[in-house]
Design a protein around this motif. Structure first.
Motif, mmCIF file in Angstrom:
data_model
loop_
_atom_site.group_PDB
_atom_site.id
_atom_site.type_symbol
_atom_site.label_atom_id
_atom_site.label_comp_id
_atom_site.label_asym_id
_atom_site.label_seq_id
_atom_site.Cartn_x
_atom_site.Cartn_y
_atom_site.Cartn_z
ATOM 1 N N SER A 110 0.828 -1.211 0.000
ATOM 2 C CA SER A 110 0.000 0.000 0.000
ATOM 3 C C SER A 110 0.860 1.257 0.000
ATOM 4 O O SER A 110 0.502 2.261 -0.618
ATOM 5 C CB SER A 110 -0.930 -0.008 1.220
ATOM 6 O OG SER A 110 -2.015 -0.876 1.016
ATOM 7 N N VAL A 111 1.981 1.202 0.718
ATOM 8 C CA VAL A 111 2.908 2.346 0.714
ATOM 9 C C VAL A 111 3.336 2.663 -0.712
ATOM 10 O O VAL A 111 3.368 3.828 -1.125
ATOM 11 C CB VAL A 111 4.135 2.037 1.596
ATOM 12 C CG1 VAL A 111 5.196 3.120 1.450
ATOM 13 C CG2 VAL A 111 3.722 1.892 3.058
ATOM 14 N N LEU A 112 3.629 1.629 -1.491
ATOM 15 C CA LEU A 112 4.085 1.828 -2.869
ATOM 16 C C LEU A 112 2.958 2.232 -3.790
ATOM 17 O O LEU A 112 3.142 3.057 -4.707
ATOM 18 C CB LEU A 112 4.758 0.553 -3.385
ATOM 19 C CG LEU A 112 6.269 0.453 -3.141
ATOM 20 C CD1 LEU A 112 6.998 1.672 -3.707
ATOM 21 C CD2 LEU A 112 6.607 0.313 -1.670
ATOM 22 N N ILE A 113 1.779 1.668 -3.599
ATOM 23 C CA ILE A 113 0.644 2.053 -4.439
ATOM 24 C C ILE A 113 0.330 3.534 -4.252
ATOM 25 O O ILE A 113 0.115 4.273 -5.221
ATOM 26 C CB ILE A 113 -0.580 1.170 -4.123
ATOM 27 C CG1 ILE A 113 -0.330 -0.264 -4.609
ATOM 28 C CG2 ILE A 113 -1.838 1.738 -4.773
ATOM 29 C CD1 ILE A 113 -1.420 -1.243 -4.214
ATOM 30 N N HIS A 114 0.316 3.979 -3.005
ATOM 31 C CA HIS A 114 0.041 5.393 -2.733
ATOM 32 C C HIS A 114 1.110 6.283 -3.348
ATOM 33 O O HIS A 114 0.808 7.302 -3.988
ATOM 34 C CB HIS A 114 -0.032 5.613 -1.220
ATOM 35 C CG HIS A 114 -0.346 7.022 -0.821
ATOM 36 N ND1 HIS A 114 -1.570 7.607 -1.055
ATOM 37 C CD2 HIS A 114 0.423 7.973 -0.225
ATOM 38 C CE1 HIS A 114 -1.555 8.855 -0.597
ATOM 39 N NE2 HIS A 114 -0.358 9.099 -0.094
ATOM 40 N N GLY B 201 17.705 1.307 -2.934
ATOM 41 C CA GLY B 201 17.431 0.516 -1.741
ATOM 42 C C GLY B 201 16.482 -0.626 -2.024
ATOM 43 O O GLY B 201 15.328 -0.386 -2.364
ATOM 44 N N VAL B 202 16.961 -1.865 -1.892
ATOM 45 C CA VAL B 202 16.110 -3.020 -2.212
ATOM 46 C C VAL B 202 15.871 -3.888 -0.986
ATOM 47 O O VAL B 202 16.102 -5.095 -0.992
ATOM 48 C CB VAL B 202 16.672 -3.847 -3.395
ATOM 49 C CG1 VAL B 202 16.409 -3.150 -4.699
ATOM 50 C CG2 VAL B 202 18.161 -4.145 -3.221
ATOM 51 N N GLY B 203 15.392 -3.236 0.085
ATOM 52 C CA GLY B 203 14.749 -3.974 1.159
ATOM 53 C C GLY B 203 13.347 -4.330 0.699
ATOM 54 O O GLY B 203 13.045 -4.307 -0.507
ATOM 55 N N THR B 204 12.473 -4.623 1.628
ATOM 56 C CA THR B 204 11.108 -5.015 1.263
ATOM 57 C C THR B 204 10.413 -3.935 0.441
ATOM 58 O O THR B 204 9.797 -4.218 -0.603
ATOM 59 C CB THR B 204 10.282 -5.323 2.521
ATOM 60 O OG1 THR B 204 10.853 -6.459 3.187
ATOM 61 C CG2 THR B 204 8.840 -5.623 2.167
ATOM 62 N N ILE B 205 10.493 -2.680 0.890
ATOM 63 C CA ILE B 205 9.826 -1.591 0.179
ATOM 64 C C ILE B 205 10.413 -1.428 -1.221
ATOM 65 O O ILE B 205 9.676 -1.255 -2.210
ATOM 66 C CB ILE B 205 9.928 -0.280 0.969
ATOM 67 C CG1 ILE B 205 9.096 -0.363 2.261
ATOM 68 C CG2 ILE B 205 9.470 0.910 0.136
ATOM 69 C CD1 ILE B 205 7.604 -0.449 2.038
ATOM 70 N N GLY B 206 11.718 -1.486 -1.339
ATOM 71 C CA GLY B 206 12.349 -1.345 -2.647
ATOM 72 C C GLY B 206 11.989 -2.467 -3.603
ATOM 73 O O GLY B 206 11.732 -2.236 -4.787
ATOM 74 N N PHE C 90 3.493 9.687 2.326
ATOM 75 C CA PHE C 90 3.395 9.259 3.714
ATOM 76 C C PHE C 90 2.322 8.179 3.848
ATOM 77 O O PHE C 90 1.142 8.419 3.563
ATOM 78 C CB PHE C 90 3.057 10.444 4.620
ATOM 79 C CG PHE C 90 2.956 10.089 6.075
ATOM 80 C CD1 PHE C 90 4.069 9.637 6.773
ATOM 81 C CD2 PHE C 90 1.755 10.183 6.746
ATOM 82 C CE1 PHE C 90 3.980 9.299 8.120
ATOM 83 C CE2 PHE C 90 1.651 9.851 8.090
ATOM 84 C CZ PHE C 90 2.769 9.406 8.780
ATOM 85 N N ARG C 91 2.750 7.004 4.244
ATOM 86 C CA ARG C 91 1.857 5.855 4.421
ATOM 87 C C ARG C 91 0.992 5.615 3.189
ATOM 88 O O ARG C 91 1.509 5.467 2.086
ATOM 89 C CB ARG C 91 1.020 6.009 5.692
ATOM 90 C CG ARG C 91 1.837 5.858 6.971
ATOM 91 C CD ARG C 91 0.973 5.969 8.218
ATOM 92 N NE ARG C 91 1.794 5.847 9.423
ATOM 93 C CZ ARG C 91 1.473 6.388 10.599
ATOM 94 N NH1 ARG C 91 0.332 7.065 10.735
ATOM 95 N NH2 ARG C 91 2.265 6.227 11.644
ATOM 96 N N TYR C 92 -0.352 5.657 3.335
ATOM 97 C CA TYR C 92 -1.219 5.263 2.226
ATOM 98 C C TYR C 92 -2.648 5.667 2.545
ATOM 99 O O TYR C 92 -2.997 5.987 3.690
ATOM 100 C CB TYR C 92 -1.150 3.749 1.997
ATOM 101 C CG TYR C 92 -1.127 2.958 3.280
ATOM 102 C CD1 TYR C 92 -2.303 2.689 3.979
ATOM 103 C CD2 TYR C 92 0.072 2.502 3.819
ATOM 104 C CE1 TYR C 92 -2.281 1.987 5.167
ATOM 105 C CE2 TYR C 92 0.108 1.808 5.018
ATOM 106 C CZ TYR C 92 -1.071 1.552 5.683
ATOM 107 O OH TYR C 92 -1.051 0.875 6.875
#
Length: 374
Positions: free
Chosen positions: A163-167, A184-189, A316-318
């Motif tokens: 959801s963070v990425l969709i937003h 940065g290729v952690g989970t979010i990346g 910021f967030r979603y």
């Protein structure tokens, strides 16, 4: 209200840095507009880890014992008066933020900016709102989202970071045919890479300081081109750091054979050098989306942005993203996304799960990406 008896359940409660107790707690019946959820899966994230290691996340320090966890899914056990379209036995994703639904931000559809927001597992508000690392929890029905039939609990737990990425992608105008760079290729990346591919990006490239994570991104098809930043001593001045940022980008763009830069750069680290790099990595007329939250104050090469009309945006967030996130996770459009979950532990092993996430490698030397408590 559907019938429910008072009973005890287990909760992983943080009392201070690295001090997690598994406690028995009484679960009251759900109140008006609430449902009680048996939590089946919780993914651990960076903000949880900050609280575990330091007892705080930036400015927000725990003021009394707190249950962490906010990437979660489970099964409804009972519902309170006023809850509609939810029923016992239904599988749901748990959206952690509880908005007021009365302020101008909420009414205008931007509830992620609600000043009265209470976010499960965050110490920003007091009393704190406990998170999902517990057997059962009561939560407002309007932020519980039914799962598609073919969406697992683990997949549904990934709906929160997705959801963070969709937003962010909505704000930056992600669309088919663009060249995308992820810092940065952690989970979010990784999710940024996967989402860009699903939207039809012509190229997805990734930069990190961890070669093992880059290899993971490339081997699983999340990024087609990768670059590992060289390990260098800390810059002695701001000017030197800005120069390094520009030079590192030039080396990466040369390796990627993309000298003109990228249409969108997703900055997912929050580290000042990477934020600086993102401006130089964007193409003329391109956009930088700041997602990572790390450095509080950053010196930016603003002339490099202004003279090329590079837009610098933040997210910021979603907001209103969960239905799309769950649909995508169930559809198979995010190929290999299930491989993000590298380790699974039980609730009574919560402290071990956080220690594992902090180390970044398990006892056998395997990379730790997403730890799921289930």
């Amino acid at each position: 209200m559907s019938p429910v008896s008072l009973q005890f359940h287990r909760a992983a409660v943080l009392h201070g840095p690295r001090d997690v107790h598994i406690e028995e707690r009484l679960v009251p019946p759900p109140q008006h507009d609430q449902a009680q959820v048996a939590v089946r899966a919780t993914g651990l994230c960076g903000s949880d880890l900050h609280y575990y290691l330091e007892g705080r996340n930036g400015d927000f320090a725990i003021q009394h014992p707190l249950v962490l966890g906010h990437e979660a899914a489970g099964t409804i056990v009972s519902v309170g008066v006023g809850v509609r379209n939810l029923y016992p036995g239904q599988r749901v994703a748990i959206e952690a933020g509880v908005m007021c639904r009365r302020c101008d931000f909420c009414k205008s559809g931007r509830y992620n900016l609600c000043k009265s927001m209470r976010f499960a597992s965050s110490a920003k508000t007091f009393p704190h709102l406990d998170g999902t690392l517990q057997d059962r929890m009561n939560h407002p029905g309007y932020v519980l989202h039914p799962l598609p039939d073919n969406c697992s609990f683990e997949q549904a737990a990934l709906a929160e970071p997705l959801s963070v990425l969709i937003h962010a992608s909505r704000r930056v105008g992600l669309r088919e045919g663009q060249r995308i760079l992820v810092l940065g290729v952690g989970t979010i990346g990784i999710l940024a890479c996967a989402l860009a591919k699903s939207y039809g990006a012509t190229q997805v490239a990734a930069i990190d300081i961890n070669q093992q994570r880059l290899d993971f991104a490339k081997a699983n098809g999340f990024a087609s081109r990768t670059y590992c930043l060289p390990a260098l001593p800390r810059a002695e001045s701001t000017d030197e750091q800005l120069r390094r940022a520009r030079e590192n980008v030039q080396l990466a763009l040369a390796k990627f054979d993309t000298p003109d830069g990228y249409d969108i750069v997703f900055e997912c680290t929050g580290a000042e050098p990477c934020v600086q790099m993102s401006v130089h990595a964007a193409a003329t007329g391109g956009k930088v989306m700041l997602i990572g939250m790390g450095s509080r104050n950053v010196t930016l090469p603003l002339s490099a942005a202004a003279l090329r009309e590079v837009d610098i945006l933040a997210s910021f967030r979603y907001c209103k993203t969960y239905p799309e996130a769950l649909s995508m996770l169930a559809s198979g459009k995010l190929k290999n996304i299930e491989r993000l979950v590298t380790h699974r532990l039980r609730l009574h092993e919560t402290a071990r799960a956080f220690d594992l996430l902090a180390r970044g490698q398990d006892e056998d030397g395997n990379m730790v990406m997403k730890v799921m408590v289930c």
